[in-house]
Write a protein that holds these residues in place. Structure first.
Motif, mmCIF file in Angstrom:
data_model
loop_
_atom_site.group_PDB
_atom_site.id
_atom_site.type_symbol
_atom_site.label_atom_id
_atom_site.label_comp_id
_atom_site.label_asym_id
_atom_site.label_seq_id
_atom_site.Cartn_x
_atom_site.Cartn_y
_atom_site.Cartn_z
ATOM 1 N N ILE A 10 -4.147 45.699 2.780
ATOM 2 C CA ILE A 10 -3.769 44.272 2.762
ATOM 3 C C ILE A 10 -3.463 43.828 1.322
ATOM 4 N N VAL A 11 -4.337 44.234 0.387
ATOM 5 C CA VAL A 11 -4.132 43.839 -1.017
ATOM 6 C C VAL A 11 -2.837 44.458 -1.566
ATOM 7 N N ASP A 12 -2.577 45.718 -1.208
ATOM 8 C CA ASP A 12 -1.324 46.382 -1.638
ATOM 9 C C ASP A 12 -0.106 45.596 -1.171
ATOM 10 N N GLN A 13 -0.121 45.255 0.115
ATOM 11 C CA GLN A 13 1.013 44.537 0.703
ATOM 12 C C GLN A 13 1.135 43.145 0.077
ATOM 13 N N ALA A 14 -0.024 42.515 -0.179
ATOM 14 C CA ALA A 14 -0.026 41.170 -0.767
ATOM 15 C C ALA A 14 0.549 41.218 -2.186
ATOM 16 N N LYS A 61 2.057 39.045 9.499
ATOM 17 C CA LYS A 61 3.288 39.507 10.145
ATOM 18 C C LYS A 61 3.692 40.885 9.586
ATOM 19 N N GLN A 62 3.684 40.988 8.266
ATOM 20 C CA GLN A 62 4.058 42.241 7.599
ATOM 21 C C GLN A 62 3.093 43.372 7.962
ATOM 22 N N MET A 63 1.805 43.039 8.099
ATOM 23 C CA MET A 63 0.789 44.059 8.352
ATOM 24 C C MET A 63 0.590 44.325 9.840
ATOM 25 N N GLN A 64 1.310 43.572 10.674
ATOM 26 C CA GLN A 64 1.129 43.626 12.127
ATOM 27 C C GLN A 64 -0.343 43.453 12.510
ATOM 28 N N MET A 65 -0.958 42.467 11.871
ATOM 29 C CA MET A 65 -2.360 42.126 12.147
ATOM 30 C C MET A 65 -2.407 40.660 12.562
ATOM 31 N N LYS A 98 -3.696 36.809 11.982
ATOM 32 C CA LYS A 98 -3.993 35.986 10.814
ATOM 33 C C LYS A 98 -5.514 35.907 10.602
ATOM 34 N N SER A 99 -6.237 35.816 11.731
ATOM 35 C CA SER A 99 -7.699 35.704 11.621
ATOM 36 C C SER A 99 -8.308 37.019 11.118
#
Lengths: 212, 212
Positions: free
Chosen positions: B12-16, B35-39, B41-42
């Motif tokens: 998540i941090v990498d993508q952020a 959306k980008q991580m296909q996860m 929001k919660s």
């Protein structure tokens, strides 16, 4: 004389430029602008039709201000080396002036570094016109024998850009109280090293002399 | 070995960080990241609790990368002037590397120039640590007699900053193919002018020699 519609349009662009200097050009929204202007969102939309049209207007307004504050006072100085120095000093003054806006070209350059399109093109056109004016002036200073005949005008302007970028970074982000002095010191070193022996000592405009 | 939860957090941090390099740190949203991580929001929220906590983690991750790519390879060079030069060249390489991210400290400096708070403080701490490392190295080069005894280490670092800012601006916004060459040329001029007569000629690491 301006009509009321024109005055409103100008006030919107002024406010939009003020906001864009703080939050970025991309984050500028009709919603936040309407709130600040105490107008309806549709009232703003009816004048600009799209966020991009408003953003382009904001860039053009900044260009007019930059020309008024930096370009015209700069080229009014005596030809040729004093003119190059005046252009630099008016630019540094603009970057750190009390409005707190900084140089919109510098901040937008970061925002639009990896984007393409009409907004980046408009920004680049304004910044390129300024860079070209500096290169032309540096070339004339070389031709006139004020700077060494083997100096490279493009390289001089590249280094001037670096000094102004460092000033912008240091004065605004680091908030270093010596930023101004460091910029002047570096610029003196740059020009002293390039100055033709036949040319008299460097001209420092009075307002910068007091700031040191 | 890492547990799955840690791996997810890192991803998540990498993508952020990837996103923040493109849209800015302030525009980073749990929504776009999810959306980008296909996860969900919660799912992201449960790991970071607030946008600010995520932004701080992104800055810390960048600091680790900067140290790995710039600081450690730089200080591994022989003491003292070659080390200062290596620090500069690894920095320029980082600014223009193929990731297209540029220097996150430089882009965030614009974004947080007129803000205050924990995020600006975290950014400033990372950038200040780097600046301090450069100043310490420049001071050692003066003490060792590699640079003129009357050189000012803070001023040298200020000018190095200017050159890297100009490189960042020129390579990324103007997209000038000569940006690298101009940065090296300006740095040579800066160091040549400061080099003590007793010190041998400037050391240019092999990878920069090929890029010219």
């Amino acid at each position: 004389m301006f009509r009321k519609g024109e005055l409103t349009q100008r006030a919107i662009v002024d406010q939009a430029l003020y906001l864009a200097c703080r939050v970025g050009l991309e984050a500028l929204s009709f919603g936040s602008l309407a709130k600040q202007m105490q107008m309806s969102k549709s009232g703003i939309f009816s004048r600009f039709n799209s966020a991009q049209a408003l953003q382009i207007e904001v860039i053009r307004e900044y260009r007019r201000r930059f020309e008024k504050q930096v370009f015209y006072p700069g080229i009014a100085a005596p030809s040729v080396l004093p003119r190059l120095l005046a252009m630099f000093f008016h630019w540094t003054r603009h970057v750190t002036d009390s409005s707190g806006n900084g140089c919109f070209y510098i901040s937008c350059a970061i925002e639009y570094a990896s984007r393409s399109g009409a907004i980046r093109d408009e920004l680049l056109a304004g910044a390129a016109a300024w860079r070209e004016a500096l290169v032309t002036c540096a070339q004339s200073a070389i031709k006139a024998g004020h700077l060494h005949c083997d100096s490279d005008a493009e390289q001089i302007v590249h280094e001037m850009y670096g000094l102004v970028l460092a000033l912008h970074h240091n004065a605004r982000f680091v908030r270093d109280p010596h930023s101004d002095m460091r910029a002047v010191h570096a610029f003196r070193r740059l020009i002293d090293g390039l100055q033709a022996a036949s040319y008299e000592s460097i001209y420092i405009p009075p307002y910068i002399a007091c700031r040191r």
